[in-house]
Design a protein around this motif. Structure first.
Motif, PDB file in Angstrom:
ATOM      1  N   SER A   1      44.991   8.422 -18.931  1.00 58.26           N
ATOM      2  CA  SER A   1      44.037   7.582 -18.204  1.00 58.26           C
ATOM      3  C   SER A   1      43.962   6.189 -18.812  1.00 58.26           C
ATOM      4  O   SER A   1      43.920   5.187 -18.095  1.00 58.26           O
ATOM      5  N   LEU A   2      43.960   6.098 -20.124  1.00 58.51           N
ATOM      6  CA  LEU A   2      43.936   4.808 -20.807  1.00 58.51           C
ATOM      7  C   LEU A   2      45.201   4.012 -20.519  1.00 58.51           C
ATOM      8  O   LEU A   2      45.146   2.803 -20.258  1.00 58.51           O
ATOM      9  N   ASP A   3      46.366   4.676 -20.540  1.00 57.74           N
ATOM     10  CA  ASP A   3      47.626   4.001 -20.227  1.00 57.74           C
ATOM     11  C   ASP A   3      47.617   3.443 -18.807  1.00 57.74           C
ATOM     12  O   ASP A   3      48.060   2.311 -18.572  1.00 57.74           O
ATOM     13  N   ILE A   4      47.106   4.220 -17.854  1.00 50.88           N
ATOM     14  CA  ILE A   4      47.036   3.767 -16.463  1.00 50.88           C
ATOM     15  C   ILE A   4      46.116   2.559 -16.350  1.00 50.88           C
ATOM     16  O   ILE A   4      46.459   1.567 -15.696  1.00 50.88           O
ATOM     17  N   LEU A   5      44.960   2.615 -16.992  1.00 53.84           N
ATOM     18  CA  LEU A   5      44.035   1.483 -16.953  1.00 53.84           C
ATOM     19  C   LEU A   5      44.654   0.234 -17.562  1.00 53.84           C
ATOM     20  O   LEU A   5      44.493  -0.873 -17.041  1.00 53.84           O
TER      21      LEU A   5
ATOM     22  N   ILE B   1      37.438  12.476 -14.732  1.00 51.22           N
ATOM     23  CA  ILE B   1      38.834  12.092 -14.459  1.00 51.22           C
ATOM     24  C   ILE B   1      39.652  12.167 -15.741  1.00 51.22           C
ATOM     25  O   ILE B   1      40.786  12.663 -15.750  1.00 51.22           O
ATOM     26  N   CYS B   2      39.075  11.685 -16.832  1.00 46.25           N
ATOM     27  CA  CYS B   2      39.778  11.747 -18.119  1.00 46.25           C
ATOM     28  C   CYS B   2      39.982  13.189 -18.565  1.00 46.25           C
ATOM     29  O   CYS B   2      41.022  13.511 -19.159  1.00 46.25           O
TER      30      CYS B   2
ATOM     31  N   ILE C   1      44.958  -4.661 -16.997  1.00 42.96           N
ATOM     32  CA  ILE C   1      45.160  -5.701 -18.004  1.00 42.96           C
ATOM     33  C   ILE C   1      46.480  -6.406 -17.730  1.00 42.96           C
ATOM     34  O   ILE C   1      47.519  -5.781 -17.549  1.00 42.96           O
ATOM     35  N   ARG C   2      46.423  -7.733 -17.675  1.00 40.54           N
ATOM     36  CA  ARG C   2      47.604  -8.548 -17.405  1.00 40.54           C
ATOM     37  C   ARG C   2      48.042  -9.280 -18.662  1.00 40.54           C
ATOM     38  O   ARG C   2      47.219  -9.791 -19.410  1.00 40.54           O
TER      39      ARG C   2
END
Length: 91
Positions: free
Chosen positions: A37-41, A28-29, A46-47
């Protein structure tokens, strides 16, 4: 032998480096890019403290509204026969 990424699952192949789940994540990455992908995760998983407080506040309001609506509903009598005209007048 453990996966090089998660270090918990066994590798998919003896000569490979990844387990099945981590290989899928890696693919996927490769397709969408590691940065994206990191930005989406980060956005989804993360809240921040503000987001957590907002969610707590929403849940408190929701529970209060549910209590209010439950208190306004008249109790239903068990085994009471309701005629068609009574049913239609209530709805």
């Amino acid at each position: 032998m453990p996966c090089y990424f998660c270090e918990q699952e066994h590798r998919e192949y003896y000569s490979g480096y990844w387990c099945k789940s981590c290989r899928e994540l890696k693919n996927i990455c490769n397709v969408y890019g590691y940065k994206r992908s990191l930005d989406i995760l980060k956005k989804v998983c993360i809240r921040t403290e503000e987001q957590l407080e907002n969610k707590i506040h929403q849940n408190k309001n929701k529970k209060t509204e549910e209590k209010d609506t439950k208190n306004n509903v008249p109790p239903v009598e068990k085994n009471k026969i309701i005629t068609r005209s009574q049913y239609n007048s209530n709805n």
